[in-house]
Design an enzyme around this catalytic site. Sequence first.
Site, mmCIF file in Angstrom:
data_model
loop_
_atom_site.group_PDB
_atom_site.id
_atom_site.type_symbol
_atom_site.label_atom_id
_atom_site.label_comp_id
_atom_site.label_asym_id
_atom_site.label_seq_id
_atom_site.Cartn_x
_atom_site.Cartn_y
_atom_site.Cartn_z
ATOM 1 C CE LYS A 20 -3.177 -2.479 3.026
ATOM 2 N NZ LYS A 20 -4.164 -2.336 4.137
ATOM 3 C CE1 TYR A 60 -8.631 -3.656 1.514
ATOM 4 C CE2 TYR A 60 -8.145 -1.445 0.724
ATOM 5 C CZ TYR A 60 -7.734 -2.630 1.332
ATOM 6 O OH TYR A 60 -6.430 -2.775 1.746
ATOM 7 C CG ASN A 123 -2.522 -3.048 7.538
ATOM 8 O OD1 ASN A 123 -2.531 -2.528 6.416
ATOM 9 N ND2 ASN A 123 -3.505 -3.830 7.954
ATOM 10 C CG HIS A 126 -4.661 -6.501 -0.086
ATOM 11 N ND1 HIS A 126 -5.823 -6.594 0.640
ATOM 12 C CD2 HIS A 126 -4.794 -7.358 -1.132
ATOM 13 C CE1 HIS A 126 -6.638 -7.458 0.041
ATOM 14 N NE2 HIS A 126 -6.036 -7.936 -1.030
ATOM 15 C CD GLU A 137 -8.259 -9.376 -3.130
ATOM 16 O OE1 GLU A 137 -9.016 -9.069 -2.200
ATOM 17 O OE2 GLU A 137 -7.120 -9.846 -2.934
HETATM 18 P P1 GDP Z 1 -6.601 -7.609 5.933
HETATM 19 O O1 GDP Z 1 -7.196 -8.638 5.013
HETATM 20 O O2 GDP Z 1 -5.721 -8.195 6.987
HETATM 21 O O3 GDP Z 1 -5.882 -6.499 5.186
HETATM 22 O O4 GDP Z 1 -7.810 -6.950 6.750
HETATM 23 P P2 GDP Z 1 -9.323 -6.602 6.305
HETATM 24 O O5 GDP Z 1 -9.629 -7.182 4.965
HETATM 25 O O6 GDP Z 1 -10.199 -6.930 7.447
HETATM 26 O O7 GDP Z 1 -9.280 -5.015 6.199
HETATM 27 C C1 GDP Z 1 -8.684 -4.380 5.087
HETATM 28 C C2 GDP Z 1 -7.853 -3.224 5.574
HETATM 29 O O8 GDP Z 1 -8.693 -2.281 6.237
HETATM 30 C C3 GDP Z 1 -6.803 -3.584 6.638
HETATM 31 O O9 GDP Z 1 -5.600 -4.084 6.083
HETATM 32 C C4 GDP Z 1 -6.585 -2.260 7.321
HETATM 33 O O10 GDP Z 1 -5.710 -1.432 6.570
HETATM 34 C C5 GDP Z 1 -7.985 -1.656 7.268
HETATM 35 N N1 GDP Z 1 -8.687 -1.902 8.529
HETATM 36 C C6 GDP Z 1 -9.197 -3.082 8.990
HETATM 37 N N2 GDP Z 1 -9.755 -2.934 10.194
HETATM 38 C C7 GDP Z 1 -9.593 -1.615 10.508
HETATM 39 C C8 GDP Z 1 -9.956 -0.823 11.617
HETATM 40 O O11 GDP Z 1 -10.547 -1.301 12.599
HETATM 41 N N3 GDP Z 1 -9.636 0.503 11.574
HETATM 42 C C9 GDP Z 1 -8.978 1.061 10.508
HETATM 43 N N4 GDP Z 1 -8.696 2.368 10.521
HETATM 44 N N5 GDP Z 1 -8.619 0.337 9.443
HETATM 45 C C10 GDP Z 1 -8.920 -0.974 9.442
HETATM 46 MG MG MG Z 2 -8.762 -8.520 3.679
#
Ligand code: GDP
Ligand code: MG
Length: 162
Positions: A20, A60, A123, A126, A137
Amino acid sequence: MLQEQEAHAAEMERTFIAIKPDGVQRGLISEIISRFEQKGFKLVAIKIVVPSKDFAKKHYHDLKERPFFNGLCDFLSSGPVFAMVWEGEGVIKYGRKLIGATDPQKSEPGTIRGDLAVVVGRNIIHGSDGPETAKDEIGLWFKPEELVSYTSNAEKWVYGVN
Ligand code: GDP
Ligand code: MG
C-alpha cells in the site's frame, strides 16, 4: 515421479499481494519482495499504479459497511500501490502468514506487519484471504496477458520435483 509432478501442479496457486502507499513511501518494496522470494514463491506479475478511489472501492467492496471504509479507500488511492501476483504451493494461506495479523499490534514478530508496521490503518500490505478473493483480485488488478507463466530455475530445488 509422475504422481509427484501431478500433485505439485494441482497444488499450484496464485495470490494477489499489494504494498500500500505507506509501504511504498517507506521504502519497503524490496524488503517485502525478498520475504516472498526467499520463501520460494515465484513472482508472476508486478505493476506500480495509483488507483482511483472508485477502483479502491471495488478492491475493498467486501468492507463497504465498515466505518473505516471511506478512509481506507481514500488512503489506498492516495499514492502509488505496488501490485503483485505470487505463485506457489499454498501461497494464498501462507502469504497471509508471512503478512501477519490485520492489526500490527497483534502480528507476531517475524511477520511483515509484525516487523514493519505499528497501526491497523497503516499496515503497509494487502494479501488475498482465500482462493475466491485471490481470483477476483488478480482479475481486478491485472489483465490475463500481464501474468507471466514460466518455470523458475529454483523450482526443482524448492519442491524437489523436476
Ligand atoms: P486484511 O485482510 O488483513 O488487510 O484486513 P481486512 O480485509 O479486514 O481489512 C482491510 C484493511 O482495512 C486492513 O488491512 C486495514 O488497513 C484496514 N482496517 C481493517 N480494520 C480496521 C480498523 O478497525 N480501523 C482502521 N482504521 N482500518 C482498518
Ligand atoms: Mg482482507
